[in-house]
Design a protein around this motif. Structure first.
Motif, PDB file in Angstrom:
ATOM      1  N   CYS A 283      13.131 -65.552  58.543  1.00  0.00           N
ATOM      2  CA  CYS A 283      12.794 -66.853  59.116  1.00  0.00           C
ATOM      3  C   CYS A 283      11.417 -66.821  59.773  1.00  0.00           C
ATOM      4  O   CYS A 283      10.588 -67.714  59.557  1.00  0.00           O
ATOM      5  CB  CYS A 283      13.845 -67.260  60.144  1.00  0.00           C
ATOM      6  SG  CYS A 283      13.446 -68.744  61.081  1.00  0.00           S
ATOM      7  N   VAL A 284      11.154 -65.786  60.576  1.00  0.00           N
ATOM      8  CA  VAL A 284       9.858 -65.664  61.240  1.00  0.00           C
ATOM      9  C   VAL A 284       8.753 -65.463  60.200  1.00  0.00           C
ATOM     10  O   VAL A 284       7.661 -66.022  60.319  1.00  0.00           O
ATOM     11  CB  VAL A 284       9.877 -64.508  62.255  1.00  0.00           C
ATOM     12  CG1 VAL A 284       8.500 -64.317  62.876  1.00  0.00           C
ATOM     13  CG2 VAL A 284      10.914 -64.772  63.344  1.00  0.00           C
ATOM     14  N   ALA A 285       9.056 -64.670  59.161  1.00  0.00           N
ATOM     15  CA  ALA A 285       8.076 -64.462  58.093  1.00  0.00           C
ATOM     16  C   ALA A 285       7.774 -65.768  57.364  1.00  0.00           C
ATOM     17  O   ALA A 285       6.615 -66.062  57.032  1.00  0.00           O
ATOM     18  CB  ALA A 285       8.598 -63.416  57.107  1.00  0.00           C
ATOM     19  N   MET A 286       8.816 -66.580  57.134  1.00  0.00           N
ATOM     20  CA  MET A 286       8.613 -67.867  56.474  1.00  0.00           C
ATOM     21  C   MET A 286       7.784 -68.808  57.347  1.00  0.00           C
ATOM     22  O   MET A 286       6.997 -69.615  56.842  1.00  0.00           O
ATOM     23  CB  MET A 286       9.961 -68.515  56.152  1.00  0.00           C
ATOM     24  CG  MET A 286      10.658 -67.941  54.927  1.00  0.00           C
ATOM     25  SD  MET A 286       9.664 -68.088  53.415  1.00  0.00           S
ATOM     26  CE  MET A 286       9.457 -69.867  53.309  1.00  0.00           C
ATOM     27  N   ALA A 287       7.966 -68.704  58.674  1.00  0.00           N
ATOM     28  CA  ALA A 287       7.152 -69.514  59.581  1.00  0.00           C
ATOM     29  C   ALA A 287       5.674 -69.170  59.421  1.00  0.00           C
ATOM     30  O   ALA A 287       4.807 -70.050  59.466  1.00  0.00           O
ATOM     31  CB  ALA A 287       7.599 -69.301  61.025  1.00  0.00           C
ATOM     32  N   TYR A 288       5.380 -67.885  59.205  1.00  0.00           N
ATOM     33  CA  TYR A 288       3.994 -67.470  59.009  1.00  0.00           C
ATOM     34  C   TYR A 288       3.467 -67.984  57.663  1.00  0.00           C
ATOM     35  O   TYR A 288       2.311 -68.399  57.552  1.00  0.00           O
ATOM     36  CB  TYR A 288       3.875 -65.950  59.065  1.00  0.00           C
ATOM     37  CG  TYR A 288       2.454 -65.453  58.935  1.00  0.00           C
ATOM     38  CD1 TYR A 288       1.538 -65.639  59.971  1.00  0.00           C
ATOM     39  CD2 TYR A 288       2.021 -64.827  57.772  1.00  0.00           C
ATOM     40  CE1 TYR A 288       0.227 -65.205  59.857  1.00  0.00           C
ATOM     41  CE2 TYR A 288       0.712 -64.386  57.644  1.00  0.00           C
ATOM     42  CZ  TYR A 288      -0.179 -64.572  58.689  1.00  0.00           C
ATOM     43  OH  TYR A 288      -1.472 -64.150  58.573  1.00  0.00           O
ATOM     44  N   VAL A 289       4.325 -67.977  56.638  1.00  0.00           N
ATOM     45  CA  VAL A 289       3.923 -68.510  55.333  1.00  0.00           C
ATOM     46  C   VAL A 289       3.599 -69.994  55.453  1.00  0.00           C
ATOM     47  O   VAL A 289       2.612 -70.484  54.897  1.00  0.00           O
ATOM     48  CB  VAL A 289       5.040 -68.283  54.295  1.00  0.00           C
ATOM     49  CG1 VAL A 289       4.717 -69.003  52.990  1.00  0.00           C
ATOM     50  CG2 VAL A 289       5.236 -66.790  54.037  1.00  0.00           C
ATOM     51  N   VAL A 290       4.442 -70.719  56.188  1.00  0.00           N
ATOM     52  CA  VAL A 290       4.204 -72.142  56.414  1.00  0.00           C
ATOM     53  C   VAL A 290       2.877 -72.341  57.134  1.00  0.00           C
ATOM     54  O   VAL A 290       2.117 -73.274  56.847  1.00  0.00           O
ATOM     55  CB  VAL A 290       5.363 -72.754  57.229  1.00  0.00           C
ATOM     56  CG1 VAL A 290       5.027 -74.175  57.686  1.00  0.00           C
ATOM     57  CG2 VAL A 290       6.644 -72.764  56.397  1.00  0.00           C
ATOM     58  N   HIS A 291       2.589 -71.448  58.076  1.00  0.00           N
ATOM     59  CA  HIS A 291       1.336 -71.529  58.839  1.00  0.00           C
ATOM     60  C   HIS A 291       0.115 -71.414  57.924  1.00  0.00           C
ATOM     61  O   HIS A 291      -0.930 -72.036  58.171  1.00  0.00           O
ATOM     62  CB  HIS A 291       1.319 -70.417  59.887  1.00  0.00           C
ATOM     63  CG  HIS A 291       0.038 -70.300  60.647  1.00  0.00           C
ATOM     64  ND1 HIS A 291      -0.390 -71.271  61.532  1.00  0.00           N
ATOM     65  CD2 HIS A 291      -0.932 -69.336  60.656  1.00  0.00           C
ATOM     66  CE1 HIS A 291      -1.549 -70.909  62.052  1.00  0.00           C
ATOM     67  NE2 HIS A 291      -1.897 -69.735  61.540  1.00  0.00           N
ATOM     68  N   LEU A 292       0.243 -70.631  56.858  1.00  0.00           N
ATOM     69  CA  LEU A 292      -0.868 -70.426  55.941  1.00  0.00           C
ATOM     70  C   LEU A 292      -1.056 -71.582  54.961  1.00  0.00           C
ATOM     71  O   LEU A 292      -2.101 -71.698  54.325  1.00  0.00           O
ATOM     72  CB  LEU A 292      -0.660 -69.134  55.145  1.00  0.00           C
ATOM     73  CG  LEU A 292      -0.596 -67.831  55.967  1.00  0.00           C
ATOM     74  CD1 LEU A 292      -0.338 -66.648  55.045  1.00  0.00           C
ATOM     75  CD2 LEU A 292      -1.887 -67.628  56.751  1.00  0.00           C
ATOM     76  N   MET A 293      -0.038 -72.434  54.835  1.00  0.00           N
ATOM     77  CA  MET A 293      -0.099 -73.531  53.878  1.00  0.00           C
ATOM     78  C   MET A 293      -0.932 -74.681  54.424  1.00  0.00           C
ATOM     79  O   MET A 293      -1.012 -74.897  55.615  1.00  0.00           O
ATOM     80  CB  MET A 293       1.313 -74.054  53.574  1.00  0.00           C
ATOM     81  CG  MET A 293       2.205 -73.073  52.833  1.00  0.00           C
ATOM     82  SD  MET A 293       3.849 -73.794  52.572  1.00  0.00           S
ATOM     83  CE  MET A 293       4.633 -72.473  51.645  1.00  0.00           C
ATOM     84  N   ASN A 294      -1.528 -75.446  53.512  1.00  0.00           N
ATOM     85  CA  ASN A 294      -2.166 -76.687  53.947  1.00  0.00           C
ATOM     86  C   ASN A 294      -1.111 -77.773  54.077  1.00  0.00           C
ATOM     87  O   ASN A 294       0.028 -77.597  53.670  1.00  0.00           O
ATOM     88  CB  ASN A 294      -3.272 -77.115  52.974  1.00  0.00           C
ATOM     89  CG  ASN A 294      -2.748 -77.335  51.564  1.00  0.00           C
ATOM     90  OD1 ASN A 294      -1.767 -78.028  51.362  1.00  0.00           O
ATOM     91  ND2 ASN A 294      -3.421 -76.735  50.582  1.00  0.00           N
ATOM     92  N   SER A 295      -1.476 -78.900  54.628  1.00  0.00           N
ATOM     93  CA  SER A 295      -0.494 -79.937  54.946  1.00  0.00           C
ATOM     94  C   SER A 295       0.220 -80.472  53.713  1.00  0.00           C
ATOM     95  O   SER A 295       1.401 -80.798  53.771  1.00  0.00           O
ATOM     96  CB  SER A 295      -1.175 -81.095  55.687  1.00  0.00           C
ATOM     97  OG  SER A 295      -2.220 -81.637  54.897  1.00  0.00           O
TER      98      SER A 295
END
Length: 610
Positions: A394-406
């Motif tokens: 879950c925390v790793a996915m949060a970081y992946v989301v952080h790297l994505m554009n809107s």
């Protein structure tokens, strides 16, 4: 009110937020070291089938009352009025159908994972397809669910982004892994109280800041934010009575009928009657949650009017609207901003912890246990390790989301809603159509997923403007939708009606579940008849709902009320059992073949025992 400048937490706000995390952790530790100490899979996954209906109903509500919904619903009402409030109409059928069809069937089959039903009704391949689809759906959403509120909090208050993500992720992972389902349910109860308290505090203070109840009402009425019933049958209009009240039913069924996180709670009830009652009690809980969120939107409009912080460029996203309002209105009330942030993250914790627990359960029961034999102690330990692992993911996915554009983030949010419809269609195909076979089920699910991603992502891409244009928040062209914990943007030209593929792409997101589930059923039935429908003798006992006999029974009761209660040949005890009023030993032999009575041993009872 000081509309300019970034808002900041006080020490009291930080203390209140920390107390939320400490209290949630304490509940998890309490259930980890008391009672059976989560020493069996039955206790860890089922809570020893000992839960009562009141805590279950609050937990059922909290599971999908996420932070995204708390942020999005008030912003939707602020921008477009109370039309969205009519989604409460779909709660009636959306909860009655699970209470009278899905819950009795799953409870009597003694399932641990709802996807065990798919193997009983079809075959192991269908079960694995359903499980993998669910895991994909929840893993995608986990990171979004924990990252979105943290990002909004960081943008408005300067609260450390990864401090919030790691704190909530770590606490949620620990109390879920240590305390099992019982800890998840009771923390949901605590977090629900915090949610309601935080929202109520904001509404009361906001009304006071707007000049009182009567002044606030006049402002929202004159501003056109009190909506009447829109009976427009056009399915491309985002929010009408039909899209919300009818399309929303399919959305509710995908959440409260066949979703593992919810079914697992039903199965943890002490009795089938309490499981049904917990589903009934979700209705007032959801109505209260919806009312508070919509009232917050109206109070926001009473305070700001058409001069939204987004127009004034004090914020950069509608997702930040609610938090900005809270920090702006409550800045002179130390502790109250912290209370609302605790409310916001309570919603996030309840959603994420439910995801951890349900993912650990389906992974263990559907993917590991059928292939490896192990002792009870080892199975329990492995289940806890799976919950811990999903917390890290879950925390790793949060970081992946952080790297994505809107744009990519928006598509990721939509995936959660796209997958729910095909899964609902798969279960409906098995429960209501005895002729459906395994080939039809797999093909139907694949067709439903293709339709979901085609319409969902294709529609999203078709609505992306060629050039960025900033529109007012109260514009009817660009609005924020908040439903099923999803934030979806829709740009609709009211002056022209789309046709062809554009018409399909412009379909209201509230119809997605209905379209996708119907696709699964239709394609599944066609392929089943082409490849040879399932014979009645080949259908496992208790896996098909007797639709025709139930309809016939209801018809007899309506036409001949005196006869249907006195004549044995007109009494459908199987239907009575579904409503929780029949005698367990009164089912006829014919009914027993299609709907498992509560006193019959489930065919998966031994299969689910590790």
């Amino acid at each position: 009110m000081d509309p300019t400048g970034q808002k900041y937490f006080t020490i009291i706000d930080y203390v209140i937020f920390a107390l939320l995390l400490v209290a949630s952790m304490a509940i998890g530790l309490y259930y980890a070291f008391t009672g059976g100490r989560q020493s069996t899979t039955q206790e860890f996954m089922y809570a020893d089938r000992s839960m009562k209906c009141l805590p279950l109903s609050l937990s059922l509500m909290a599971t999908f009352q996420s932070a995204v919904a708390i942020i999005g619903t008030p912003a939707e009402v602020y921008a477009n009025g109370t039309q969205y409030w009519f989604i409460g109409c779909c709660y009636i059928l959306g909860l009655l159908i699970p209470a009278h069809i899905f819950i009795p069937m799953f409870y009597r089959l003694h399932l641990t994972s709802v996807y065990q039903y798919l193997e009983l009704r079809f075959c192991k391949a269908v079960r694995i397809c359903g499980t993998v689809t669910f895991i994909f759906q929840m893993v995608i959403y986990m990171g979004v669910g924990i990252y979105t509120p943290a990002l909004a909090l960081n943008a408005v208050t300067g609260f450390h982004l990864w401090g919030a993500v790691l704190a909530t992720g770590l606490v949620c992972t620990l109390y879920t892994a240590l305390g099992g389902l019982k800890a998840v349910v009771w923390t949901d109860v605590f977090q629900t109280v915090v949610m309601f308290t935080g929202q109520l505090a904001v509404i009361i203070v906001g009304v006071h800041q707007a000049g009182g109840l009567s002044d606030a009402w006049v402002k929202v009425r004159d501003g056109g934010r009190i909506s009447g019933i829109d009976l427009n049958p056009d399915p491309t209009v985002r929010h009408t009575f039909w899209t919300l009240g009818v399309g929303g039913v399919f959305l509710m069924l995908s959440l409260y009928g066949v979703n593992q996180a919810q079914v697992q709670r039903y199965l943890s009830s002490r009795t089938e009657k309490e499981a049904v009652m917990s589903c009934y009690m979700v209705f007032p809980c959801l109505q209260v949650a919806l009312m508070l969120s919509c009232l917050m939107g109206l109070v926001m409009y009473a305070c700001y009017g058409n001069n939204s912080p987004l127009e004034q460029q004090y914020i950069t996203s509608k997702d930040q609207m609610v938090l900005y309002f809270v920090m702006d209105m409550l800045q002179n009330f130390p502790g109250l901003p912290g209370l609302f942030v605790a409310c916001l993250f309570s919603a996030s914790l309840s959603t994420i912890s439910s995801a951890f627990n349900s993912l650990a359960t389906v992974t263990m029961v559907d993917l590991i246990k059928p292939h490896y034999s192990m002792t009870e102690a080892r199975a329990t330990l492995l289940s806890k390790m799976l919950a811990l692992s999903y917390g890290i993911i879950c925390v790793a996915m949060a970081y992946v989301v952080h790297l994505m554009n809107s744009s990519v983030l928006q598509a990721a949010l939509s995936i959660f809603g796209m997958v729910g419809g095909p899964l609902l269609g798969l279960f409906c195909l098995g429960i209501f159509f005895p002729c459906a076979n395994s080939i039809g089920a797999v093909t139907g699910l694949a067709a439903g997923l293709v339709m979901a991603f085609w319409v969902g992502i294709g529609g999203f891409l078709s609505r992306m403007p060629s050039s960025v244009q900033v529109l007012p928040l109260n514009s009817t062209n660009t609005v924020l939708a908040a439903s099923e914990n999803i934030t979806v943007f829709a740009v609709i030209d009211a002056a022209s009606r789309p046709a062809g593929l554009n018409g399909l792409y412009s379909l209201s997101y509230m119809w997605y579940s209905a379209l996708n589930s119907s696709t699964v059923v239709l394609i599944g039935l066609i392929i089943s008849f082409m490849t040879g429908p399932t014979k009645g003798d080949d259908v496992a006992s208790g896996t098909v709902y007797p639709v025709m006999r139930t309809a016939q029974s209801l018809l007899h009761k309506l036409v001949k009320p005196s006869t249907c209660y006195t004549s044995p040949e007109h009494t459908i005890d199987g239907h009575k059992e579904i409503n929780g009023n029949g005698k367990e030993d009164a089912g006829t032999e014919e009914e027993t073949e299609t709907f498992l009575p509560s006193n019959v041993v489930s065919p998966v009872e031994h299969e689910t025992s590790v």
